[in-house]
Design a protein around this motif. Sequence first.
Motif, PDB file in Angstrom:
ATOM      1  N   GLN A  46     -21.615  22.343  17.119  1.00  0.00           N
ATOM      2  CA  GLN A  46     -22.233  21.411  18.062  1.00  0.00           C
ATOM      3  C   GLN A  46     -23.183  20.472  17.322  1.00  0.00           C
ATOM      4  O   GLN A  46     -23.207  19.266  17.569  1.00  0.00           O
ATOM      5  CB  GLN A  46     -22.988  22.174  19.150  1.00  0.00           C
ATOM      6  N   GLN A  47     -23.960  21.035  16.422  1.00  0.00           N
ATOM      7  CA  GLN A  47     -24.904  20.226  15.659  1.00  0.00           C
ATOM      8  C   GLN A  47     -24.161  19.232  14.762  1.00  0.00           C
ATOM      9  O   GLN A  47     -24.574  18.090  14.610  1.00  0.00           O
ATOM     10  CB  GLN A  47     -25.793  21.146  14.814  1.00  0.00           C
TER      11      GLN A  47
ATOM     12  N   GLU B 298     -22.924  16.187  16.737  1.00  0.00           N
ATOM     13  CA  GLU B 298     -24.014  15.223  16.935  1.00  0.00           C
ATOM     14  C   GLU B 298     -24.194  14.378  15.674  1.00  0.00           C
ATOM     15  O   GLU B 298     -24.286  13.148  15.734  1.00  0.00           O
ATOM     16  CB  GLU B 298     -25.306  15.967  17.261  1.00  0.00           C
TER      17      GLU B 298
ATOM     18  N   GLU C  45     -21.367  11.740  15.186  1.00  0.00           N
ATOM     19  CA  GLU C  45     -21.511  10.562  16.031  1.00  0.00           C
ATOM     20  C   GLU C  45     -22.617   9.633  15.524  1.00  0.00           C
ATOM     21  O   GLU C  45     -22.480   8.412  15.562  1.00  0.00           O
ATOM     22  CB  GLU C  45     -21.711  10.973  17.482  1.00  0.00           C
ATOM     23  N   GLU C  46     -23.696  10.203  15.028  1.00  0.00           N
ATOM     24  CA  GLU C  46     -24.765   9.376  14.457  1.00  0.00           C
ATOM     25  C   GLU C  46     -24.295   8.678  13.183  1.00  0.00           C
ATOM     26  O   GLU C  46     -24.591   7.504  12.959  1.00  0.00           O
ATOM     27  CB  GLU C  46     -26.004  10.220  14.182  1.00  0.00           C
TER      28      GLU C  46
ATOM     29  N   TYR D 247     -24.543  17.769  23.454  1.00  0.00           N
ATOM     30  CA  TYR D 247     -23.847  18.535  22.416  1.00  0.00           C
ATOM     31  C   TYR D 247     -23.980  20.045  22.612  1.00  0.00           C
ATOM     32  O   TYR D 247     -23.098  20.793  22.227  1.00  0.00           O
ATOM     33  CB  TYR D 247     -24.350  18.137  21.030  1.00  0.00           C
ATOM     34  N   ASN D 248     -25.079  20.482  23.220  1.00  0.00           N
ATOM     35  CA  ASN D 248     -25.288  21.917  23.415  1.00  0.00           C
ATOM     36  C   ASN D 248     -24.293  22.532  24.398  1.00  0.00           C
ATOM     37  O   ASN D 248     -24.219  23.735  24.533  1.00  0.00           O
ATOM     38  CB  ASN D 248     -26.723  22.208  23.857  1.00  0.00           C
TER      39      ASN D 248
ATOM     40  N   PRO E 169     -28.737  22.267  19.020  1.00  0.00           N
ATOM     41  CA  PRO E 169     -28.137  21.025  19.489  1.00  0.00           C
ATOM     42  C   PRO E 169     -28.762  20.539  20.791  1.00  0.00           C
ATOM     43  O   PRO E 169     -29.101  21.326  21.659  1.00  0.00           O
ATOM     44  CB  PRO E 169     -26.665  21.370  19.673  1.00  0.00           C
TER      45      PRO E 169
ATOM     46  N   THR F 224     -20.981  21.217  24.383  1.00  0.00           N
ATOM     47  CA  THR F 224     -19.681  20.810  23.863  1.00  0.00           C
ATOM     48  C   THR F 224     -18.941  22.029  23.342  1.00  0.00           C
ATOM     49  O   THR F 224     -19.554  22.933  22.784  1.00  0.00           O
ATOM     50  CB  THR F 224     -19.872  19.792  22.725  1.00  0.00           C
TER      51      THR F 224
ATOM     52  N   GLN G  41     -29.394  17.843   9.813  1.00  0.00           N
ATOM     53  CA  GLN G  41     -28.738  18.464  10.963  1.00  0.00           C
ATOM     54  C   GLN G  41     -27.769  19.568  10.585  1.00  0.00           C
ATOM     55  O   GLN G  41     -27.438  20.391  11.418  1.00  0.00           O
ATOM     56  CB  GLN G  41     -28.030  17.418  11.792  1.00  0.00           C
TER      57      GLN G  41
END
Length: 97
Positions: free
Chosen positions: A60-61, A64, A67-68, A19-20, A15, A22, A8
């Motif tokens: 943004q990416q 993400e 969070e993962e 997220y795109n 994203p 955010t 990522q």
Amino acid sequence: LPIFHTFQAHDPFDPIPPYNETFEKSDQFPSVTREHLWNEPRGPEMSAERAEIYALRYDQQLLEFDEELSAFLDSAKKLSPKNTVIIIASDHGEAFG
């Protein structure tokens, strides 16, 4: 032995929702690829607006991914908190002029 691996932090920076949107939403360049970066002037010649859009997609990416990774670490904690070794490695970041 669970393994968490991701690309990522590499292009394309594309994203997914939410997220795109955010930080800020821009309809320009919803996906940023290596070709976009290679075809841009470097350093001060890159427009500030373009640099901000590229960096936004990257951020943004990364959100993400954060969070993962957090969900993965929470799961690892629950499975075997005393017998778990977590190694985090990375290669590089991206440059936006």
